[in-house]
Scaffold this motif. Structure first.
Motif, mmCIF file in Angstrom:
data_model
loop_
_atom_site.group_PDB
_atom_site.id
_atom_site.type_symbol
_atom_site.label_atom_id
_atom_site.label_comp_id
_atom_site.label_asym_id
_atom_site.label_seq_id
_atom_site.Cartn_x
_atom_site.Cartn_y
_atom_site.Cartn_z
ATOM 1 N N ASP A 20 0.820 -1.210 0.000
ATOM 2 C CA ASP A 20 0.000 0.000 0.000
ATOM 3 C C ASP A 20 0.858 1.265 0.000
ATOM 4 O O ASP A 20 0.332 2.360 -0.189
ATOM 5 C CB ASP A 20 -0.987 0.008 1.172
ATOM 6 N N ASP A 21 2.154 1.130 0.174
ATOM 7 C CA ASP A 21 3.087 2.258 0.097
ATOM 8 C C ASP A 21 3.673 2.280 -1.314
ATOM 9 O O ASP A 21 4.540 1.466 -1.647
ATOM 10 C CB ASP A 21 4.191 2.089 1.145
ATOM 11 N N GLU A 22 3.165 3.174 -2.142
ATOM 12 C CA GLU A 22 3.572 3.213 -3.547
ATOM 13 C C GLU A 22 5.079 3.420 -3.712
ATOM 14 O O GLU A 22 5.697 2.831 -4.597
ATOM 15 C CB GLU A 22 2.812 4.317 -4.295
ATOM 16 N N ARG A 23 5.665 4.235 -2.847
ATOM 17 C CA ARG A 23 7.119 4.472 -2.940
ATOM 18 C C ARG A 23 7.907 3.186 -2.705
ATOM 19 O O ARG A 23 8.873 2.914 -3.409
ATOM 20 C CB ARG A 23 7.565 5.549 -1.954
ATOM 21 N N PHE A 24 7.455 2.398 -1.741
ATOM 22 C CA PHE A 24 8.145 1.141 -1.471
ATOM 23 C C PHE A 24 7.959 0.168 -2.643
ATOM 24 O O PHE A 24 8.901 -0.516 -3.044
ATOM 25 C CB PHE A 24 7.666 0.498 -0.166
ATOM 26 N N ALA A 25 6.759 0.107 -3.191
ATOM 27 C CA ALA A 25 6.503 -0.774 -4.336
ATOM 28 C C ALA A 25 7.379 -0.385 -5.521
ATOM 29 O O ALA A 25 7.924 -1.256 -6.214
ATOM 30 C CB ALA A 25 5.026 -0.730 -4.716
ATOM 31 N N SER B 47 -1.734 -2.171 -5.142
ATOM 32 C CA SER B 47 -1.674 -1.353 -3.937
ATOM 33 C C SER B 47 -2.480 -1.910 -2.765
ATOM 34 O O SER B 47 -2.475 -1.342 -1.686
ATOM 35 C CB SER B 47 -2.130 0.073 -4.253
ATOM 36 N N ASN B 48 -3.190 -3.027 -2.988
ATOM 37 C CA ASN B 48 -3.941 -3.646 -1.894
ATOM 38 C C ASN B 48 -4.231 -5.108 -2.235
ATOM 39 O O ASN B 48 -3.993 -5.559 -3.362
ATOM 40 C CB ASN B 48 -5.236 -2.875 -1.604
ATOM 41 N N GLY B 49 -4.758 -5.827 -1.261
ATOM 42 C CA GLY B 49 -5.009 -7.251 -1.441
ATOM 43 C C GLY B 49 -6.018 -7.576 -2.516
ATOM 44 O O GLY B 49 -5.843 -8.512 -3.288
ATOM 45 N N GLU B 50 -7.091 -6.788 -2.581
ATOM 46 C CA GLU B 50 -8.123 -7.053 -3.596
ATOM 47 C C GLU B 50 -7.575 -6.874 -5.014
ATOM 48 O O GLU B 50 -7.837 -7.688 -5.895
ATOM 49 C CB GLU B 50 -9.340 -6.158 -3.371
ATOM 50 N N GLU B 51 -6.839 -5.799 -5.229
ATOM 51 C CA GLU B 51 -6.231 -5.563 -6.545
ATOM 52 C C GLU B 51 -5.247 -6.687 -6.872
ATOM 53 O O GLU B 51 -5.201 -7.182 -8.000
ATOM 54 C CB GLU B 51 -5.519 -4.205 -6.540
ATOM 55 N N ALA B 52 -4.482 -7.123 -5.880
ATOM 56 C CA ALA B 52 -3.527 -8.213 -6.078
ATOM 57 C C ALA B 52 -4.235 -9.495 -6.489
ATOM 58 O O ALA B 52 -3.783 -10.204 -7.394
ATOM 59 C CB ALA B 52 -2.725 -8.435 -4.795
ATOM 60 N N LEU B 53 -5.363 -9.789 -5.848
ATOM 61 C CA LEU B 53 -6.117 -10.997 -6.194
ATOM 62 C C LEU B 53 -6.630 -10.947 -7.628
ATOM 63 O O LEU B 53 -6.610 -11.961 -8.336
ATOM 64 C CB LEU B 53 -7.276 -11.199 -5.224
ATOM 65 N N MET C 173 -1.726 -4.184 5.511
ATOM 66 C CA MET C 173 -2.382 -3.280 4.561
ATOM 67 C C MET C 173 -3.809 -3.065 5.034
ATOM 68 O O MET C 173 -4.378 -3.932 5.703
ATOM 69 C CB MET C 173 -2.388 -3.892 3.155
ATOM 70 N N PRO C 174 -4.400 -1.924 4.672
ATOM 71 C CA PRO C 174 -5.798 -1.700 5.067
ATOM 72 C C PRO C 174 -6.742 -2.654 4.325
ATOM 73 O O PRO C 174 -6.416 -3.148 3.257
ATOM 74 C CB PRO C 174 -6.049 -0.243 4.654
ATOM 75 N N ASP C 175 -7.861 -2.919 4.909
ATOM 76 C CA ASP C 175 -8.936 -3.747 4.353
ATOM 77 C C ASP C 175 -8.635 -5.245 4.329
ATOM 78 O O ASP C 175 -9.401 -6.027 4.829
ATOM 79 C CB ASP C 175 -9.382 -3.279 2.962
ATOM 80 N N MET C 176 -7.523 -5.647 3.721
ATOM 81 C CA MET C 176 -7.180 -7.068 3.645
ATOM 82 C C MET C 176 -5.686 -7.201 3.925
ATOM 83 O O MET C 176 -4.869 -6.613 3.220
ATOM 84 C CB MET C 176 -7.494 -7.614 2.241
ATOM 85 N N SER C 177 -5.341 -7.988 4.940
ATOM 86 C CA SER C 177 -3.920 -8.156 5.267
ATOM 87 C C SER C 177 -3.227 -8.991 4.189
ATOM 88 O O SER C 177 -3.884 -9.706 3.416
ATOM 89 C CB SER C 177 -3.756 -8.846 6.625
#
Length: 135
Positions: A11-16, A33-39, A61-65
């Motif tokens: 969720d930290d764009e700079r780190f990604a 940037s989050n678990g749902e998008e990753a899935l 991460m927020p919403d989904m770890s």
């Protein structure tokens, strides 16, 4: 042989972006940037017959770890009949290197490597080589 594909979830764009810049010479990198998008990325690429060879997952991460996202990815692989040797390699990333997160990452999520973010720049490549994710 085609180039590997890595999915970086943070969720930290700079780190990604940092992770992507360190890994781009080893594989084509995709960022979520989050678990749902990753899935969604994970499922789409797997269904297209071009699964990710490794997933770099932030734990908090927020919403989904990250743990929850990984469990759903592992379930998708099982549902699709992915052979054990073809399952994605997992690298867990976190700002916290406490014993609980390390244990859950390796035993529940079947992680191949665990890299604390504060040691990321120095430890990433050696850890990936040790886990045989890169040569």
């Amino acid at each position: 042989m085609s180039k590997k594909k890595f999915l970086i979830v943070d969720d930290d764009e700079r780190f990604a972006l940092l992770a992507s810049s360190k890994l781009e010479k080893y594989a084509k990198c995709y960022m979520a940037s989050n678990g749902e998008e990753a899935l969604l990325f994970f499922q789409h690429h797997a269904q297209e017959g071009a699964p990710f060879s490794a997933v770099f997952m932030d734990i908090e991460m927020p919403d989904m770890s990250g743990h929850e996202a990984v469990q759903q990815m592992r379930a998708l692989e099982k549902e699709m009949g992915t052979a054990p040797q073809a399952e994605f390699k997992l690298v867990m990333l976190t700002a916290h290197s406490d014993v609980k997160n390390v244990s859950v990452s390796f035993f529940k999520d079947q992680a191949d490597a665990f890299v604390p973010k504060e040691k990321f720049k120095d430890n990433l490549i050696p850890e990936l080589k040790k886990a045989k994710i890169i040569n």
